[in-house]
Scaffold this active site. Structure first.
Site, PDB file in Angstrom:
ATOM      1  N   LYS A   1       0.803  -1.235   0.000  1.00 26.09           N
ATOM      2  CA  LYS A   1       0.000   0.000   0.000  1.00 26.09           C
ATOM      3  C   LYS A   1       0.836   1.285   0.000  1.00 26.09           C
ATOM      4  O   LYS A   1       0.457   2.261  -0.633  1.00 26.09           O
ATOM      5  CB  LYS A   1      -0.928   0.013   1.229  1.00 26.09           C
ATOM      6  CG  LYS A   1      -2.187  -0.796   1.048  1.00 26.09           C
ATOM      7  CD  LYS A   1      -3.028  -0.719   2.311  1.00 26.09           C
ATOM      8  CE  LYS A   1      -4.490  -0.796   1.994  1.00 26.09           C
ATOM      9  NZ  LYS A   1      -5.343  -0.681   3.179  1.00 26.09           N
TER      10      LYS A   1
ATOM     11  N   ASP B   1     -10.324   3.914   1.114  1.00 24.57           N
ATOM     12  CA  ASP B   1     -10.643   3.405   2.459  1.00 24.57           C
ATOM     13  C   ASP B   1     -11.472   4.426   3.247  1.00 24.57           C
ATOM     14  O   ASP B   1     -12.488   4.095   3.848  1.00 24.57           O
ATOM     15  CB  ASP B   1      -9.348   3.136   3.251  1.00 24.57           C
ATOM     16  CG  ASP B   1      -8.833   1.715   3.072  1.00 24.57           C
ATOM     17  OD1 ASP B   1      -9.612   0.823   2.719  1.00 24.57           O
ATOM     18  OD2 ASP B   1      -7.615   1.518   3.283  1.00 24.57           O
TER      19      ASP B   1
HETATM   20  N1  LIG Z   1     -13.115  -2.345   6.845  1.00 25.27           N
HETATM   21  C1  LIG Z   1     -12.275  -2.098   5.868  1.00 25.27           C
HETATM   22  O1  LIG Z   1     -12.657  -1.845   4.715  1.00 25.27           O
HETATM   23  C2  LIG Z   1     -10.803  -2.052   6.174  1.00 25.27           C
HETATM   24  C3  LIG Z   1      -9.909  -1.448   5.270  1.00 25.27           C
HETATM   25  C4  LIG Z   1      -8.543  -1.418   5.599  1.00 25.27           C
HETATM   26  C5  LIG Z   1      -8.102  -2.006   6.787  1.00 25.27           C
HETATM   27  N2  LIG Z   1      -9.018  -2.602   7.624  1.00 25.27           N
HETATM   28  C6  LIG Z   1      -8.575  -3.218   8.885  1.00 25.27           C
HETATM   29  O2  LIG Z   1      -7.978  -2.211   9.667  1.00 25.27           O
HETATM   30  C7  LIG Z   1      -7.017  -2.784  10.563  1.00 25.27           C
HETATM   31  C8  LIG Z   1      -5.731  -1.966  10.503  1.00 25.27           C
HETATM   32  O3  LIG Z   1      -5.185  -2.089   9.193  1.00 25.27           O
HETATM   33  P1  LIG Z   1      -3.955  -1.183   8.713  1.00 25.27           P
HETATM   34  O4  LIG Z   1      -3.816  -1.387   7.259  1.00 25.27           O
HETATM   35  O5  LIG Z   1      -4.085   0.194   9.263  1.00 25.27           O
HETATM   36  O6  LIG Z   1      -2.739  -1.905   9.475  1.00 25.27           O
HETATM   37  P2  LIG Z   1      -1.350  -1.219   9.920  1.00 25.27           P
HETATM   38  O7  LIG Z   1      -0.953  -0.155   8.970  1.00 25.27           O
HETATM   39  O8  LIG Z   1      -0.443  -2.372  10.173  1.00 25.27           O
HETATM   40  O9  LIG Z   1      -1.698  -0.502  11.317  1.00 25.27           O
HETATM   41  C9  LIG Z   1      -2.052  -1.265  12.447  1.00 25.27           C
HETATM   42  C10 LIG Z   1      -2.531  -0.346  13.563  1.00 25.27           C
HETATM   43  O10 LIG Z   1      -2.911  -1.173  14.683  1.00 25.27           O
HETATM   44  C11 LIG Z   1      -2.070  -0.837  15.814  1.00 25.27           C
HETATM   45  N3  LIG Z   1      -1.758  -2.066  16.538  1.00 25.27           N
HETATM   46  C12 LIG Z   1      -1.381  -3.254  16.019  1.00 25.27           C
HETATM   47  N4  LIG Z   1      -1.175  -4.146  17.005  1.00 25.27           N
HETATM   48  C13 LIG Z   1      -1.406  -3.494  18.175  1.00 25.27           C
HETATM   49  C14 LIG Z   1      -1.348  -3.867  19.549  1.00 25.27           C
HETATM   50  N5  LIG Z   1      -0.991  -5.104  19.910  1.00 25.27           N
HETATM   51  N6  LIG Z   1      -1.675  -2.940  20.483  1.00 25.27           N
HETATM   52  C15 LIG Z   1      -2.029  -1.682  20.117  1.00 25.27           C
HETATM   53  N7  LIG Z   1      -2.094  -1.254  18.832  1.00 25.27           N
HETATM   54  C16 LIG Z   1      -1.794  -2.151  17.873  1.00 25.27           C
HETATM   55  C17 LIG Z   1      -0.824  -0.212  15.205  1.00 25.27           C
HETATM   56  O11 LIG Z   1      -0.187   0.567  16.181  1.00 25.27           O
HETATM   57  P3  LIG Z   1       1.389   0.968  16.010  1.00 25.27           P
HETATM   58  O12 LIG Z   1       1.407   2.095  15.015  1.00 25.27           O
HETATM   59  O13 LIG Z   1       1.803   1.372  17.359  1.00 25.27           O
HETATM   60  O14 LIG Z   1       2.080  -0.266  15.480  1.00 25.27           O
HETATM   61  C18 LIG Z   1      -1.463   0.622  14.076  1.00 25.27           C
HETATM   62  O15 LIG Z   1      -2.079   1.767  14.581  1.00 25.27           O
HETATM   63  C19 LIG Z   1      -6.883  -4.242  10.117  1.00 25.27           C
HETATM   64  O16 LIG Z   1      -7.681  -5.030  10.951  1.00 25.27           O
HETATM   65  C20 LIG Z   1      -7.458  -4.235   8.719  1.00 25.27           C
HETATM   66  O17 LIG Z   1      -7.994  -5.492   8.342  1.00 25.27           O
HETATM   67  C21 LIG Z   1     -10.334  -2.618   7.342  1.00 25.27           C
END
Ligand SMILES: NC(=O)c1ccc[n+]([C@@H]2O[C@H](COP(=O)([O-])OP(=O)(O)OC[C@H]3O[C@@H](n4cnc5c(N)ncnc54)[C@H](OP(=O)(O)O)[C@@H]3O)[C@@H](O)[C@H]2O)c1
Length: 262
Positions: free
Chosen positions: A72, A109
């Site tokens: 991404k 998104d």
């Molecule tokens: N509904 C939809 O259409 C849609 C679209 C896109 C994504 N999503 C979902 O959104 C979620 C995040 O995706 P992303 O692409 O943003 O992932 P990402 O870029 O990897 O970001 C992950 C986020 O979660 C936090 N995090 C991860 N593990 C954690 C923990 N153990 N404790 C506290 N915070 C934690 C991270 O914090 P740090 O920055 O501190 O690591 C960061 O803020 C996923 O579940 C994904 O499937 C949904």
């Protein structure tokens, strides 16, 4: 599904491709609106991204493709054009292949997220929003919340530097929104968002203390699987309006169609 010489081809690019759910969802959507589009998972190693994109520029029946982890952010530097929102977010989740082979990156998104909220009766305009998470999806939701007229957005993230940077960017992009971040979680918000990945695994901790949720708080969890996350269940138990990540995903389908078939 019958694929012919007239069928428009799309991909869902990832590494690894996992279950291929993204292409399945897109194929079901295009079939439901009677569009002759076929979508295939495409497993692209990060080292091969530039080579694959050069090839896609030459594939004349390709109209576009979805992009997910781990591409991404890295894909941004390989594209010919970016929409303003993709540039602000710094990440792309769908690409249109123009007829001349050039590639336009967009990030839908956030637009899907806001549309999903509105469709479920959750208003953003003039509201105070507390968002957990500042990753790729969290950046998209935060910029979209600002664009939708949120009064204040407080970002809380495990990595607080990322939250602070995002809050400052929000403020710089839109002077009318109050972007804040910090290590203490403040109270008194109208809308609470989980944009972290916490909730995907059964043994995940809750992204925040449910005591923050009042009956008049709206709660949005962007996690899609499981469909009912612990935080959505807890919010509903407390009498609050709560939605999971499915509406955000559903609303993106029409936005993808608009992007690749303008
Ligand atoms: N509904 C939809 O259409 C849609 C679209 C896109 C994504 N999503 C979902 O959104 C979620 C995040 O995706 P992303 O692409 O943003 O992932 P990402 O870029 O990897 O970001 C992950 C986020 O979660 C936090 N995090 C991860 N593990 C954690 C923990 N153990 N404790 C506290 N915070 C934690 C991270 O914090 P740090 O920055 O501190 O690591 C960061 O803020 C996923 O579940 C994904 O499937 C949904």
């Amino acid at each position: 599904m019958k694929i012919t010489g007239k069928t428009k081809i799309m991909f869902a690019m990832a590494h690894p491709v996992g279950s291929g759910r993204a292409s399945d969802v897109l194929n079901t959507y295009f079939a439901s609106i009677d569009k002759d589009v076929a979508v295939s998972p495409l497993d692209v190693h990060p080292d091969d991204l530039g080579t694959v994109l050069a090839a896609i520029r030459c594939l004349r029946n390709v109209v576009g493709f979805g992009v997910t982890m781990p591409h991404k952010i890295n894909i941004v530097r390989h594209l010919d054009h970016l929409t303003e929102r993709a540039r602000a977010i710094g990440a792309v989740n769908f690409v249109r292949r123009n007829e001349d082979g050039t590639l336009l990156g967009d990030n839908i998104d956030g637009a899907g997220f806001i549309a999903g909220m509105l469709r479920n009766g959750i208003e953003v305009k003039g509201k105070r929003v507390l968002q957990f998470g500042a990753g790729g999806a969290g950046r998209a939701t935060a910029f979209a919340l600002a664009e939708a007229g949120a009064k204040e957005i407080f970002i809380f993230n495990r990595d607080v530097a990322k939250a602070r940077a995002l809050a400052a960017e929000l403020k710089a992009a839109d002077g009318s929104v109050i972007g804040r971040a910090g290590e203490e979680i403040p109270t008194g918000f109208d809308v609470i968002i989980n944009a972290t990945s916490l909730g995907m695994k059964p043994d995940d901790a809750l992204p925040f203390d449910v005591e923050l949720i009042r009956p008049d708080t709206a709660v949005c969890d962007i996690v899609v699987s499981p469909p009912l996350t612990s935080i959505v269940a807890a919010a509903r138990e407390r009498g609050a309006r709560a939605i999971g990540g499915q509406p955000m995903l559903d609303e993106q389908m029409d936005l993808v169609r608009q992007l690749v078939m303008p």
